[in-house]
Structures are given as structure tokens and as C-alpha cells.
Design a protein around this motif. Structure first.
Motif, PDB file in Angstrom:
ATOM      1  N   GLY A  70      -9.497  91.682  37.494  1.00  8.63           N
ATOM      2  CA  GLY A  70      -9.773  91.596  38.922  1.00  8.63           C
ATOM      3  C   GLY A  70      -8.810  90.715  39.709  1.00  8.63           C
ATOM      4  O   GLY A  70      -9.083  90.360  40.854  1.00  8.63           O
ATOM      5  N   MET A  71      -7.703  90.364  39.083  1.00 13.05           N
ATOM      6  CA  MET A  71      -6.713  89.514  39.742  1.00 13.05           C
ATOM      7  C   MET A  71      -5.361  90.211  39.707  1.00 13.05           C
ATOM      8  O   MET A  71      -5.064  90.957  38.784  1.00 13.05           O
ATOM      9  N   ILE A  72      -4.557  89.943  40.725  1.00 16.99           N
ATOM     10  CA  ILE A  72      -3.154  90.360  40.666  1.00 16.99           C
ATOM     11  C   ILE A  72      -2.365  89.119  40.274  1.00 16.99           C
ATOM     12  O   ILE A  72      -2.577  88.027  40.816  1.00 16.99           O
ATOM     13  N   GLU A  73      -1.502  89.286  39.292  1.00 15.19           N
ATOM     14  CA  GLU A  73      -0.684  88.190  38.796  1.00 15.19           C
ATOM     15  C   GLU A  73       0.752  88.441  39.223  1.00 15.19           C
ATOM     16  O   GLU A  73       1.318  89.495  38.933  1.00 15.19           O
ATOM     17  N   ILE A  74       1.310  87.472  39.924  1.00 16.15           N
ATOM     18  CA  ILE A  74       2.686  87.542  40.410  1.00 16.15           C
ATOM     19  C   ILE A  74       3.474  86.488  39.645  1.00 16.15           C
ATOM     20  O   ILE A  74       3.190  85.298  39.770  1.00 16.15           O
ATOM     21  N   THR A  97       3.850  81.439  38.039  1.00 14.57           N
ATOM     22  CA  THR A  97       2.856  82.499  38.053  1.00 14.57           C
ATOM     23  C   THR A  97       1.747  82.147  39.030  1.00 14.57           C
ATOM     24  O   THR A  97       1.145  81.074  38.934  1.00 14.57           O
ATOM     25  N   ALA A  98       1.505  83.061  39.965  1.00 17.18           N
ATOM     26  CA  ALA A  98       0.428  82.906  40.942  1.00 17.18           C
ATOM     27  C   ALA A  98      -0.585  84.020  40.714  1.00 17.18           C
ATOM     28  O   ALA A  98      -0.214  85.142  40.394  1.00 17.18           O
ATOM     29  N   ARG A  99      -1.861  83.711  40.894  1.00 18.40           N
ATOM     30  CA  ARG A  99      -2.920  84.706  40.732  1.00 18.40           C
ATOM     31  C   ARG A  99      -3.765  84.766  41.996  1.00 18.40           C
ATOM     32  O   ARG A  99      -4.151  83.735  42.531  1.00 18.40           O
ATOM     33  N   LEU A 100      -4.015  86.007  42.426  1.00 18.71           N
ATOM     34  CA  LEU A 100      -4.838  86.268  43.616  1.00 18.71           C
ATOM     35  C   LEU A 100      -5.937  87.247  43.249  1.00 18.71           C
ATOM     36  O   LEU A 100      -5.698  88.195  42.502  1.00 18.71           O
ATOM     37  N   PRO A 101      -7.144  87.073  43.803  1.00 18.28           N
ATOM     38  CA  PRO A 101      -8.191  88.069  43.564  1.00 18.28           C
ATOM     39  C   PRO A 101      -7.848  89.381  44.265  1.00 18.28           C
ATOM     40  O   PRO A 101      -7.234  89.384  45.329  1.00 18.28           O
ATOM     41  N   LEU A 102      -8.248  90.494  43.637  1.00 16.39           N
ATOM     42  CA  LEU A 102      -7.982  91.806  44.223  1.00 16.39           C
ATOM     43  C   LEU A 102      -8.898  92.120  45.392  1.00 16.39           C
ATOM     44  O   LEU A 102      -8.563  92.936  46.234  1.00 16.39           O
ATOM     45  N   THR A 103     -10.047  91.484  45.449  1.00 13.50           N
ATOM     46  CA  THR A 103     -11.001  91.770  46.522  1.00 13.50           C
ATOM     47  C   THR A 103     -11.014  90.660  47.549  1.00 13.50           C
ATOM     48  O   THR A 103     -10.793  89.497  47.228  1.00 13.50           O
TER      49      THR A 103
END
Length: 100
Positions: A32-36, A83-89
Motif C-alpha cells: 500500500g505504499m509507493i517507494e521512491i 528511499t522515501a515512502r508514501l501511502p497510495l491512498t
């Protein structure tokens, strides 16, 4: 999606500005996260400066920390990986990330 574009823009811009050589970006979706993840050839790990409303520029890392769920920076054999992580929702409110 706007926050993802902001984070990608900040991390890639910093890699291009400060690294002497190539940079790579990897995007993944997990749990459920996008990892950049951005790798560059500069071994110096980034440090967020103390908040200063009078400072012009150099607020990118502060902004990335504020909008992401997590932010990690690790040395690699040649350079570093951030590395940054953002929730998809949108219903998940990001907490301020501590860079580690």
C-alpha cells in the motif's frame, strides 16, 4: 500523485545538483505504499537544516520529510541511496519522517 511528483522532483534534482556522476531512480509499490529510491554517486548523506523561515532555498529535504511516511538515507559502496515512502491512498495522513 502530486506528492509523489514533488518527492521525485526533489530527490532527482538533488542527485543531479550534488552528485558528480550518474544517478538512478527506482519506483516500487509494496504494502500500500509507493517507494521512491534514488541512488547517486555522492557519498555525503543529506542532512535537513533547522527550520528557518528567512532562509531562501534549501528547504527540499525538509519538505520531503514532512510529506513522506518514511525517509531513509544509506551509504552504498559507491555513493548513497535515499528511499522515501508514501501511502497510495489519500486517507493515510503522512507523518513527519525522521531521516535515518
Amino acid at each position: 500523485m502530486d506528492l509523489c511528483q514533488l518527492v521525485v522532483g526533489e530527490l532527482v534534482t538533488n542527485a543531479g545538483k550534488y552528485a558528480p556522476g550518474p544517478a538512478l531512480m527506482d519506483l516500487r509499490v509494496e504494502d500500500g505504499m509507493i517507494e521512491i529510491a534514488v541512488w547517486d554517486s555522492d557519498p555525503v548523506l543529506p542532512e535537513a537544516k533547522a527550520a528557518d523561515a528567512g532562509r531562501i532555498g534549501q528547504h527540499g529535504l525538509e519538505i520531503v520529510k514532512a510529506v513522506t511516511h518514511s525517509l531513509d538515507a544509506h551509504p552504498t559502496p559507491v555513493g548513497k541511496r535515499i528511499t522515501a515512502r508514501l501511502p497510495l491512498t489519500d486517507d493515510s495522513i503522512p507523518r513527519a519522517a525522521a531521516i535515518s
